[in-house]
Design a protein around this motif. Structure first.
Motif, PDB file in Angstrom:
ATOM      1  N   UNK A  60      48.353 -55.654  73.991  1.00 57.09           N
ATOM      2  CA  UNK A  60      47.052 -54.976  74.579  1.00 57.09           C
ATOM      3  C   UNK A  60      45.965 -55.737  75.556  1.00 57.09           C
ATOM      4  N   UNK A  61      46.391 -55.826  77.035  1.00 58.06           N
ATOM      5  CA  UNK A  61      45.143 -56.618  77.744  1.00 58.06           C
ATOM      6  C   UNK A  61      44.229 -55.863  78.657  1.00 58.06           C
ATOM      7  N   UNK A  62      43.723 -55.338  77.935  1.00 60.88           N
ATOM      8  CA  UNK A  62      42.599 -54.876  78.399  1.00 60.88           C
ATOM      9  C   UNK A  62      41.912 -54.368  80.196  1.00 60.88           C
ATOM     10  N   UNK A  63      40.673 -55.559  79.844  1.00 63.64           N
ATOM     11  CA  UNK A  63      41.097 -55.835  81.523  1.00 63.64           C
ATOM     12  C   UNK A  63      41.145 -55.675  82.285  1.00 63.64           C
ATOM     13  N   UNK A  64      42.601 -55.954  82.251  1.00 65.55           N
ATOM     14  CA  UNK A  64      43.492 -56.416  83.461  1.00 65.55           C
ATOM     15  C   UNK A  64      44.666 -55.461  83.363  1.00 65.55           C
ATOM     16  N   UNK A  65      44.054 -53.940  82.485  1.00 67.85           N
ATOM     17  CA  UNK A  65      45.072 -52.998  82.773  1.00 67.85           C
ATOM     18  C   UNK A  65      46.266 -52.994  82.700  1.00 67.85           C
ATOM     19  N   UNK A  66      46.943 -53.824  81.360  1.00 66.56           N
ATOM     20  CA  UNK A  66      48.258 -54.416  81.001  1.00 66.56           C
ATOM     21  C   UNK A  66      48.460 -54.460  80.071  1.00 66.56           C
ATOM     22  N   UNK A  67      49.749 -54.112  79.437  1.00 63.67           N
ATOM     23  CA  UNK A  67      50.492 -54.810  78.395  1.00 63.67           C
ATOM     24  C   UNK A  67      50.751 -56.086  78.908  1.00 63.67           C
ATOM     25  N   UNK A  68      50.726 -57.291  77.502  1.00 60.63           N
ATOM     26  CA  UNK A  68      51.657 -58.399  78.415  1.00 60.63           C
ATOM     27  C   UNK A  68      52.763 -58.405  76.973  1.00 60.63           C
ATOM     28  N   UNK A  69      53.842 -59.110  77.155  1.00 60.68           N
ATOM     29  CA  UNK A  69      55.551 -59.151  76.651  1.00 60.68           C
ATOM     30  C   UNK A  69      55.787 -60.644  76.281  1.00 60.68           C
ATOM     31  N   UNK A  70      54.982 -61.096  74.680  1.00 64.13           N
ATOM     32  CA  UNK A  70      55.300 -63.016  75.357  1.00 64.13           C
ATOM     33  C   UNK A  70      57.024 -62.555  74.688  1.00 64.13           C
ATOM     34  N   UNK A  71      57.106 -63.635  74.826  1.00 64.76           N
ATOM     35  CA  UNK A  71      59.322 -63.998  74.273  1.00 64.76           C
ATOM     36  C   UNK A  71      58.024 -65.698  73.109  1.00 64.76           C
ATOM     37  N   UNK A  72      58.547 -64.983  71.933  1.00 69.51           N
ATOM     38  CA  UNK A  72      58.039 -65.871  70.697  1.00 69.51           C
ATOM     39  C   UNK A  72      59.210 -67.219  70.948  1.00 69.51           C
ATOM     40  N   UNK A  73      59.858 -67.164  71.233  1.00 69.66           N
ATOM     41  CA  UNK A  73      60.795 -68.318  70.906  1.00 69.66           C
ATOM     42  C   UNK A  73      61.050 -69.424  72.914  1.00 69.66           C
ATOM     43  N   UNK A  74      60.941 -68.932  73.394  1.00 66.14           N
ATOM     44  CA  UNK A  74      59.960 -69.603  74.324  1.00 66.14           C
ATOM     45  C   UNK A  74      58.334 -69.925  75.464  1.00 66.14           C
ATOM     46  N   UNK A  75      57.242 -68.820  73.947  1.00 67.45           N
ATOM     47  CA  UNK A  75      56.446 -68.901  74.169  1.00 67.45           C
ATOM     48  C   UNK A  75      55.907 -68.223  75.851  1.00 67.45           C
TER      49      UNK A  75
END
Length: 174
Positions: A60-75
């Motif tokens: 959860x990235x509150x100041x940017x009004x978003x939720x970021x999804x990161x691929x843990x295999x590719x970073x």
């Protein structure tokens, strides 16, 4: 893009490079890599959840009004889910991600794989934060900070239905 702040760097280190010592057990964490996150505001991120089924990290990235999804295999950033005024709690089911929006007073439900919006739960109390998904019961529990309320939603063929709420004690919280 900017470098990950103090908050997200340890998350990456935990997921990607836990240092160990065979004789003494776990030792210190080792930074493996920093990941540039989208958005220009940076700062406060609230909840971080790892999904082993999709090998993704949800942040959860509150100041940017978003939720970021990161691929843990590719970073790498896999998806940015916008229109979340103030990202708070995150819970995951086998198929969906539940994203609490504290300022929007709602929980946004998205498909974990396609990232398509599935539902928006609005009768969740004031400033929803903590989320818990009970897989066995097919029930989402939403704890709302500002009105000290716990609300439950049942998942079914026709979407999500509110099955009840209760005030938490002491009310107001101390």
């Amino acid at each position: 893009m900017r470098n990950v702040g103090i908050f997200a760097v340890p998350v990456v280190a935990i997921l990607l490079g836990l240092g160990t010592n065979a004789s003494a057990g776990p030792t210190e964490y080792t930074l493996v890599k920093t990941i540039d996150l989208p958005g220009g505001k940076g700062g406060h991120g609230d909840w971080v959840t790892f999904d082993s089924a999709t090998d993704t990290v949800w942040l959860a990235q509150a100041p940017d009004h978003a939720v970021v999804v990161i691929d843990a295999k590719t970073n790498r950033v896999r998806k940015v889910i916008g229109d979340i005024e103030e990202g708070n709690g995150i819970a995951l089911s086998a198929h969906d991600a539940f994203l609490a929006d504290g300022k929007g007073n709602k929980v946004v439900v998205v498909d974990k794989r396609s990232f398509a919006k599935v539902a928006e739960l609005t009768d969740v109390g004031k400033t929803p934060d903590g989320l818990y998904w009970d897989e066995r019961a097919g029930t989402l529990f939403v704890a709302a900070d500002d009105d000290n309320q716990l609300t439950a939603f049942k998942s079914g063929k026709n979407g999500f239905k509110k099955i009840g709420s209760l005030k938490l004690e002491p009310n107001p919280a101390k």
